[in-house]
Every structure is written in C-alpha cells, then in structure tokens.
Design a protein around this motif. Structure first.
Motif, PDB file in Angstrom:
ATOM      1  N   GLY A  84       0.817  -1.215   0.000  1.00 50.68           N
ATOM      2  CA  GLY A  84       0.000   0.000   0.000  1.00 50.68           C
ATOM      3  C   GLY A  84       0.848   1.261   0.000  1.00 50.68           C
ATOM      4  N   ALA A  85       1.891   1.257   0.851  1.00 51.05           N
ATOM      5  CA  ALA A  85       2.788   2.415   0.898  1.00 51.05           C
ATOM      6  C   ALA A  85       3.586   2.535  -0.403  1.00 51.05           C
ATOM      7  CB  ALA A  85       3.739   2.290   2.083  1.00 51.05           C
ATOM      8  N   ASP A  86       4.019   1.392  -0.924  1.00 50.23           N
ATOM      9  CA  ASP A  86       4.806   1.399  -2.154  1.00 50.23           C
ATOM     10  C   ASP A  86       3.976   1.896  -3.333  1.00 50.23           C
ATOM     11  OD1 ASP A  86       7.445   0.976  -2.817  1.00 50.23           O
ATOM     12  OD2 ASP A  86       7.113  -1.021  -3.629  1.00 50.23           O
ATOM     13  N   LEU A  87       2.705   1.532  -3.350  1.00 57.63           N
ATOM     14  CA  LEU A  87       1.803   2.001  -4.395  1.00 57.63           C
ATOM     15  C   LEU A  87       1.694   3.526  -4.366  1.00 57.63           C
ATOM     16  CD1 LEU A  87      -1.590   0.330  -5.246  1.00 57.63           C
ATOM     17  CD2 LEU A  87      -1.392   2.802  -5.111  1.00 57.63           C
ATOM     18  N   ALA A  88       1.527   4.063  -3.146  1.00 56.55           N
ATOM     19  CA  ALA A  88       1.434   5.524  -2.998  1.00 56.55           C
ATOM     20  C   ALA A  88       2.735   6.197  -3.422  1.00 56.55           C
ATOM     21  CB  ALA A  88       1.102   5.881  -1.559  1.00 56.55           C
ATOM     22  N   TYR A  89       3.863   5.568  -3.102  1.00 55.59           N
ATOM     23  CA  TYR A  89       5.162   6.123  -3.477  1.00 55.59           C
ATOM     24  C   TYR A  89       5.310   6.183  -4.992  1.00 55.59           C
ATOM     25  CZ  TYR A  89      10.190   6.042  -4.449  1.00 55.59           C
ATOM     26  OH  TYR A  89      11.440   6.287  -4.958  1.00 55.59           O
ATOM     27  N   HIS A  90       4.925   5.110  -5.682  1.00 57.35           N
ATOM     28  CA  HIS A  90       5.035   5.110  -7.140  1.00 57.35           C
ATOM     29  C   HIS A  90       4.052   6.094  -7.766  1.00 57.35           C
ATOM     30  CE1 HIS A  90       7.482   1.517  -6.511  1.00 57.35           C
ATOM     31  NE2 HIS A  90       7.932   1.724  -7.732  1.00 57.35           N
ATOM     32  N   MET A  91       2.922   6.288  -7.130  1.00 57.87           N
ATOM     33  CA  MET A  91       1.975   7.295  -7.605  1.00 57.87           C
ATOM     34  C   MET A  91       2.602   8.684  -7.503  1.00 57.87           C
ATOM     35  SD  MET A  91      -1.970   7.691  -6.367  1.00 57.87           S
ATOM     36  CE  MET A  91      -3.132   8.776  -7.218  1.00 57.87           C
ATOM     37  N   GLN A  92       3.339   8.905  -6.422  1.00 59.67           N
ATOM     38  CA  GLN A  92       4.024  10.188  -6.222  1.00 59.67           C
ATOM     39  C   GLN A  92       5.097  10.391  -7.286  1.00 59.67           C
ATOM     40  OE1 GLN A  92       5.356  11.708  -2.129  1.00 59.67           O
ATOM     41  NE2 GLN A  92       7.283  10.896  -2.921  1.00 59.67           N
ATOM     42  N   LYS A  93       5.871   9.347  -7.572  1.00 61.71           N
ATOM     43  CA  LYS A  93       6.919   9.449  -8.585  1.00 61.71           C
ATOM     44  C   LYS A  93       6.342   9.680  -9.978  1.00 61.71           C
ATOM     45  CE  LYS A  93       9.322   5.612  -7.962  1.00 61.71           C
ATOM     46  NZ  LYS A  93      10.453   4.659  -8.165  1.00 61.71           N
ATOM     47  N   ALA A  94       5.246   8.975 -10.272  1.00 62.79           N
ATOM     48  CA  ALA A  94       4.665   9.043 -11.614  1.00 62.79           C
ATOM     49  C   ALA A  94       4.149  10.436 -11.955  1.00 62.79           C
ATOM     50  CB  ALA A  94       3.538   8.025 -11.744  1.00 62.79           C
ATOM     51  N   ALA A  95       3.855  11.220 -10.929  1.00 61.66           N
ATOM     52  CA  ALA A  95       3.347  12.576 -11.179  1.00 61.66           C
ATOM     53  C   ALA A  95       4.423  13.483 -11.775  1.00 61.66           C
ATOM     54  CB  ALA A  95       2.816  13.173  -9.879  1.00 61.66           C
ATOM     55  N   HIS A  96       5.690  13.074 -11.673  1.00 54.13           N
ATOM     56  CA  HIS A  96       6.789  13.942 -12.114  1.00 54.13           C
ATOM     57  C   HIS A  96       7.683  13.258 -13.145  1.00 54.13           C
ATOM     58  CE1 HIS A  96       5.692  16.616  -8.819  1.00 54.13           C
ATOM     59  NE2 HIS A  96       5.705  15.565  -8.029  1.00 54.13           N
ATOM     60  N   ALA A  97       7.181  12.197 -13.785  1.00 51.61           N
ATOM     61  CA  ALA A  97       8.020  11.469 -14.733  1.00 51.61           C
ATOM     62  C   ALA A  97       7.181  10.918 -15.878  1.00 51.61           C
ATOM     63  CB  ALA A  97       8.751  10.326 -14.022  1.00 51.61           C
ATOM     64  N   ASP A  98       7.852  10.691 -17.004  1.00 51.62           N
ATOM     65  CA  ASP A  98       7.216  10.036 -18.144  1.00 51.62           C
ATOM     66  C   ASP A  98       7.460   8.535 -18.113  1.00 51.62           C
ATOM     67  OD1 ASP A  98       6.420  12.536 -19.332  1.00 51.62           O
ATOM     68  OD2 ASP A  98       8.529  12.823 -19.861  1.00 51.62           O
ATOM     69  N   GLU A  99       8.423   8.119 -17.304  1.00 53.97           N
ATOM     70  CA  GLU A  99       8.781   6.704 -17.235  1.00 53.97           C
ATOM     71  C   GLU A  99       9.449   6.430 -15.893  1.00 53.97           C
ATOM     72  OE1 GLU A  99      11.469   3.460 -19.780  1.00 53.97           O
ATOM     73  OE2 GLU A  99      11.067   5.466 -20.580  1.00 53.97           O
ATOM     74  N   LEU A 100       9.206   5.243 -15.346  1.00 52.83           N
ATOM     75  CA  LEU A 100       9.789   4.835 -14.077  1.00 52.83           C
ATOM     76  C   LEU A 100      10.639   3.583 -14.282  1.00 52.83           C
ATOM     77  CD1 LEU A 100       6.666   5.081 -11.704  1.00 52.83           C
ATOM     78  CD2 LEU A 100       8.327   6.882 -12.240  1.00 52.83           C
ATOM     79  N   ILE A 101      11.810   3.563 -13.654  1.00 54.01           N
ATOM     80  CA  ILE A 101      12.661   2.375 -13.652  1.00 54.01           C
ATOM     81  C   ILE A 101      13.113   2.141 -12.210  1.00 54.01           C
ATOM     82  CG2 ILE A 101      14.773   1.289 -14.501  1.00 54.01           C
ATOM     83  CD1 ILE A 101      14.650   3.166 -16.916  1.00 54.01           C
ATOM     84  N   ASP A 102      12.893   0.940 -11.707  1.00 56.75           N
ATOM     85  CA  ASP A 102      13.352   0.566 -10.368  1.00 56.75           C
ATOM     86  C   ASP A 102      14.427  -0.505 -10.502  1.00 56.75           C
ATOM     87  OD1 ASP A 102      11.401   2.237  -9.429  1.00 56.75           O
ATOM     88  OD2 ASP A 102      10.242   0.695  -8.377  1.00 56.75           O
ATOM     89  N   ILE A 103      15.493  -0.367  -9.721  1.00 56.79           N
ATOM     90  CA  ILE A 103      16.540  -1.388  -9.650  1.00 56.79           C
ATOM     91  C   ILE A 103      16.382  -2.093  -8.309  1.00 56.79           C
ATOM     92  CG2 ILE A 103      19.005  -1.860  -9.839  1.00 56.79           C
ATOM     93  CD1 ILE A 103      17.847  -0.439 -12.298  1.00 56.79           C
ATOM     94  N   TRP A 104      16.016  -3.370  -8.344  1.00 52.34           N
ATOM     95  CA  TRP A 104      15.756  -4.135  -7.115  1.00 52.34           C
ATOM     96  C   TRP A 104      16.674  -5.348  -7.034  1.00 52.34           C
ATOM     97  CZ3 TRP A 104       9.661  -4.779  -7.222  1.00 52.34           C
ATOM     98  CH2 TRP A 104       9.066  -3.537  -7.023  1.00 52.34           C
ATOM     99  N   GLY A 105      16.870  -5.819  -5.820  1.00 49.58           N
ATOM    100  CA  GLY A 105      17.546  -7.088  -5.624  1.00 49.58           C
ATOM    101  C   GLY A 105      16.654  -8.222  -6.091  1.00 49.58           C
ATOM    102  N   ALA A 106      17.279  -9.323  -6.507  1.00 51.84           N
ATOM    103  CA  ALA A 106      16.514 -10.454  -7.040  1.00 51.84           C
ATOM    104  C   ALA A 106      15.567 -11.050  -6.007  1.00 51.84           C
ATOM    105  CB  ALA A 106      17.477 -11.526  -7.550  1.00 51.84           C
ATOM    106  N   ASP A 107      15.822 -10.799  -4.704  1.00 52.31           N
ATOM    107  CA  ASP A 107      14.938 -11.337  -3.666  1.00 52.31           C
ATOM    108  C   ASP A 107      13.579 -10.631  -3.637  1.00 52.31           C
ATOM    109  OD1 ASP A 107      16.311  -9.027  -2.864  1.00 52.31           O
ATOM    110  OD2 ASP A 107      16.126  -9.497  -0.742  1.00 52.31           O
ATOM    111  N   HIS A 108      13.428  -9.554  -4.410  1.00 50.63           N
ATOM    112  CA  HIS A 108      12.148  -8.844  -4.487  1.00 50.63           C
ATOM    113  C   HIS A 108      11.329  -9.268  -5.716  1.00 50.63           C
ATOM    114  CE1 HIS A 108      14.273  -6.226  -1.678  1.00 50.63           C
ATOM    115  NE2 HIS A 108      13.108  -5.732  -1.342  1.00 50.63           N
TER     116      HIS A 108
END
Length: 581
Positions: free
Chosen positions: A337-361
């Motif tokens: 739920g928090a992560d969803l809100a965070y990505h919503m916040q990022k998307a308001a200021h970007a045309d594209e999102l890229i996340d770099i995560w560890g393989a355990d995610h």
C-alpha cells in the motif's frame, strides 16, 4: 556540433530506397518501415552493414524476400559510397562501403570529441531511476553494490541518449527495522554515557558503526534519556539514527561516484497522507474495493486464519494472480500500500519509471507493475515502468567464499572494497555480466594485469594510446587528418568498430542495459591491442613510423579517436580513463 552518425546516415539511405519503391508502386504506400534494421553483420567477412528490409517488407510487397531484395539492391548499388550490395540467405542484404565513408566517420569522432555517441533518442523524456534504496540501518555493504552501480550507470546511459533523468533513493524509514535501529542507538548512547552494556542483545544491530551515533546523542542530550521509558525517547532516537545512517550511506555511495538527486522518505510519505490520497484516487476509479482474501492455497488454512474484509487493489485486472491488500486488518498500511502511494508520487513527475531491485524482491514485481499500469490508465497517459532485478554478488578471497551477515556486524562494506581495489575496479567489474546473472567478485582476479581482467584490459588500451601520443609529441609528431587515405584494412577495421559506439549507446539505452557498453569497450580494446601487436613483428605497422611523418600523423589521428571513444564509454560506466598504467 551536429553530425549524423554513419549508421543513421545509411539507415536513411535505405529508407530513401524503400520510399522510391513505394513511389514506383513496388511497395504499398502504407508499408511500415518500423522493423527495418541496419546492423553490422555477425561475420565481418560478409560486409560492413546488413539490413533485414526485404525480409520484413516482403509480405506487404506480396513477393518473396529475395525478389524484393533485388529491387532494394538495385537502388543501393547506385550509391557511390556502396562498393557492393549482396543478397545473403533468404533475403538479407549485405553492404560494403568505400573506405571514404569510414574515414569520414573517423573525422567526425575527432570533431565531435566527447559529444560523439550522444543521442537525442530520449528527446528530453523524463525518466525516474530509483536504485539502492537500502534500509537506513547501517553502512553500505557489498550486497548493495551491484544494484547501486547498475542503477547509476543506467542513469548516465539514459542521459547520454537524451533523457532527462532523476536519480532517486527511497528511504525505508517507516518500518520496524528503524525502531530496532533506534533501540540499538539507545544502547550505544548508554554505553557512551559510561554504562557497561555487555553483549549486544539478540535482535539489535551489533555493529560498531552505531558507536559514533551513541556518542553524538550523549553529547547532545546528556543523560536524561538513559533511564527514561522507551516511548519518551524512541521517536527522537529513530529520527536521529536514520539521519546519521543516511549521512553514512551518502558518504559510502560517494566513494563509488554515486550521487542521488532525490531522497524520498517513506515516513514523510505517511505523514503527508499520500497513502490515503492514493486509496481515495483508486477507489474513485474502481481500482480498490473492500473484499475478503482467499484462504492460502495448497494447504489447510492456519488455525488462526479467519476471513477479514480488507481494502483490496484490483491487481488481477492487470495480470496479477490475486488482488492485493493495501491495508492490514489492524488498519496499518501494508508495504504494498505504501509502495503504491510512493510510485503514484513518482509518476506525477516522470514520463517513465525504472526501479533497480535485488533479485529477492522478484515476487513483488507483478503487483507493483499492475499498480503503475492502473495509475497510467486512470490518468489517461502511458507511464512505462520497468523493474530490473539484480542478483547478489558472491565475494571470493583465496578461492573461498566470504560470508556476510549485516545483523551480526560482520560484513564487507563498500568503503572497505573501494579502499582495497579502487572505485573503477568495483564499478567496471559489476557491469561485466548481465545484472540478472550470478556473479563472483574475486579480490585477486579483479586486480590482475591480464586480458582476462576486463577493467585492466580496457583501461590499458586507453593508457597505451595516451602513452603513444606523448611519445610521438616528444619525437615531434602530431595527429593529423591530412592523409587518412594512407590508412589500410587493419586501421579501417578499428574505425568500423569505433563507429558502432553511437548505435551501441542507443541500443543499450533502449534495452536499459548499461553492461552492453562494458562488453563493447572490451571488444574495442581487443581490436586496439591486436592492431598494436602487429607492430611488434612489423615495424611499418607501428603507430609511430619515424621515417614516414605523414602515415604517423594519420595513425596518431586514429589512435586519438579510438582513445576518445574508450574515454566516452568509460564515462558512461562511471570509470576513469587513466593516462598511464
């Protein structure tokens, strides 16, 4: 200074040939050229450039690929810089270019300097790259290193391709781990006040890195929180410990040449009510509803399991295997739920999102992608979202694995690593394999002066060129583009590979794969070393031929250009192009 690179130039000539066939009625007016490619042939003996144009357009032309290829070849063969155009296999077209085309590109590399390889492919498109985002509970260790380097190199690569990039770090400072950090800091605070704290209790962070935090808190706060109840000191100690850990993390990342533009706080996200805003928006778009999760599949439900109504995000609508709760039964927000809100916040200021995560995610990728897809559709715009999974690195020393445990305080930090082998070795080595592939980092091998060590091999190529230019200057020779037609087949082979740099930048940026540049640089270094070695047996093949100033000037001009490409490629990776070794 603008320049159409050689690959772009000849892609344009192929398109012109295809448009001429449209005008003649041999291709339909609505034929799409989108899948037509221009590549170097896999086997250099087949030619300089290869196109699949006849293969992808034959169906639209209602003919077979070879027949269409003959029509295309007829157009291309009229080009004075195309010395041959041959049809291979089922309909591929191989082109050979006159040497003047390659020599012109060599001059372009010289003229454009550091701008050679830069592209407008991204055209100012705003891309948010989030990487590292480690919990702020201690120094950066080697478990974080690979993702940090991959993310940073990807951000620079996208900038080279014309994108406007925001480098972002998401601080997970709202979970139970930061309460544990605060309690660990309080213990060190008591120690700084003179108390014998004995062994660190199970469940707290034992590392010595918290001693300076405890000492700072003791100097600032005195003894008033030593025996105070936890509720009196926990919030302040949590905030102070997180701030000090982030200072440490920024310092560690700086050792790798990594700096972020934005540090977004999960705690601040909650304080600002962003999860509530996200839920309201999602409910208004029928993307969140109140429902009951299914019982766990494949086995009998736990005895304490009972159906509870929760707010659920409709992630099955976007390819997930079940809808996901955004809140727990106690009303607290789930991490999703928090992560969803965070990505919503990022998307308001970007045309594209890229996340770099560890393989355990890996297990959370589908649901977050579903959330961003939902946000895109609800806002009436497409927000591409890519998650790059990075495998852990197995550290080796003397042939034996190095074990790490952050909780026990026994781990190798990035600072330790940079101090031992250097920033450039760490960064380049982390980009010598695809991020999703397993990797070993052997302390001995990464500093070997051998062909098997890619960072040495590439840096040595640049150092070799710089050394040659210095020696030439001492002998009175200088790079010159006046007699480039004196360069032979071996030199042209080097130019062909150097000329691929702009398309390698674009291809790597398009695929979001910075490791491609490391692979390319190794190939270019190998070609340079091979040419250099010709001079060991044949003095007339050397860069400096003392009795022939004209040829020497042309070869130095070539060497200078190859050095520029190596330097630009290393800059994308965040690695220094050394002057000597």
């Amino acid at each position: 200074m603008e320049h159409t690179t050689l690959y772009a130039e000849y892609a344009g000539r192929i398109e012109a040939a295809l448009k001429a066939l449209v005008a003649q009625g041999q291709l339909p007016a609505d034929a799409s050229f989108a899948n037509v490619t221009l590549e170097p042939p896999r086997d250099p003996s087949h030619g300089d450039l290869a196109t699949n144009a006849a293969m992808v357009l034959a169906k639209a032309a209602k003919t077979n690929p070879r027949a269409l290829a003959e029509l295309i070849v007829e157009k291309l063969a009229a080009d004075p810089t195309v010395t041959s155009a041959d049809i291979a296999g089922p309909g591929f077209i191989n082109l050979r270019l006159d040497s003047s085309a390659w020599l012109g590109e060599l001059s372009a590399i010289h003229d454009l300097g550091a701008d050679y390889g830069r592209s407008e492919m991204g055209r100012g498109r705003r891309v948010n790259v989030e990487y590292v985002s480690a919990n702020p509970t201690g120094p950066m260790h080697m478990g974080h290193c690979r993702g940090a380097v991959v993310g940073d190199a990807l951000a620079t690569l996208l900038e080279h391709a014309g994108h406007l990039v925001t480098r972002e770090y998401y601080i997970n400072d709202a979970g139970g781990q930061v309460d544990t950090l605060a309690r660990s800091a309080h213990l060190r605070y008591r120690e700084a006040l003179g108390e014998d704290i004995g062994a660190i209790p199970e469940g707290l962070y034992p590392g010595d890195y918290l001693k300076p935090v405890g000492e700072y808190l003791a100097s600032e706060l005195g003894a008033r929180f030593r025996d105070a109840p936890e509720e009196d000191w926990l919030p302040a100690f949590r905030a102070e410990a997180v701030e000090k850990m982030m200072d440490l993390i920024r310092s560690d990342l700086a050792l790798l040449g990594i700096h972020h533009d934005v540090f977004a706080s999960e705690a601040a996200l909650h304080v600002a009510g962003k999860p509530e805003e996200a839920e309201e928006w999602l409910r208004a778009h029928d993307l969140v509803y109140d429902g009951v999760l299914e019982a766990p599949k494949g086995k009998a439900p736990p005895e304490d399991w009972e159906p509870v109504e929760l707010p659920l995000f409709r992630s099955t609508k976007f390819g997930d295997d079940q809808d996901r709760p955004i809140k727990k039964s106690n009303g607290a927000w789930t991490y999703f739920g928090a992560d969803l809100a965070y990505h919503m916040q990022k998307a308001a200021h970007a045309d594209e999102l890229i996340d770099i995560w560890g393989a355990d995610h890996a297990g959370t990728v589908k649901r977050i992608k579903a959330a961003v897809t939902a946000l895109s559709q609800g806002q009436g715009r497409t927000i591409p979202f890519d998650v790059k999974l990075v495998q852990m690195v197995q550290l080796m020393r003397a042939g034996e694995p190095v074990k790490m445990s952050k909780r026990s305080g026994n781990f190798i930090t990035i600072a330790d690593m940079v101090d031992e082998v250097g920033k450039d070795v760490v960064r380049f080595t982390m980009l010598t394999r695809k991020p999703e592939a397993q990797m070993e980092f052997d302390f001995a091998k990464v500093v070997e002066a051998s062909k098997d060590n890619p960072v040495f091999y590439v840096q040595y190529a640049h150092a070799r060129i710089r050394s040659t230019l210095r020696k030439a200057a001492e002998a009175g020779f200088a790079p010159s583009g006046d007699a480039l037609d004196r360069l032979g087949d071996e030199e042209i082979a080097l130019i062909r590979l150097a000329a691929r740099f702009p398309r390698e930048i674009e291809a790597a940026a398009r695929a979001r794969e910075p490791h491609r540049i490391a692979f390319y640089l190794y190939d270019l270094a190998a070609e340079l070393h091979a040419f250099w070695n010709l001079g060991n047996d044949s003095p007339e093949k050397r860069f400096i031929v003392e009795q022939d100033a004209e040829l020497t000037g042309a070869r130095l001009f070539l060497g200078q250009a190859i050095g520029q490409v190596v330097r630009a490629g290393l800059a994308v990776l965040g690695v220094e192009a050394v002057e000597s070794m």
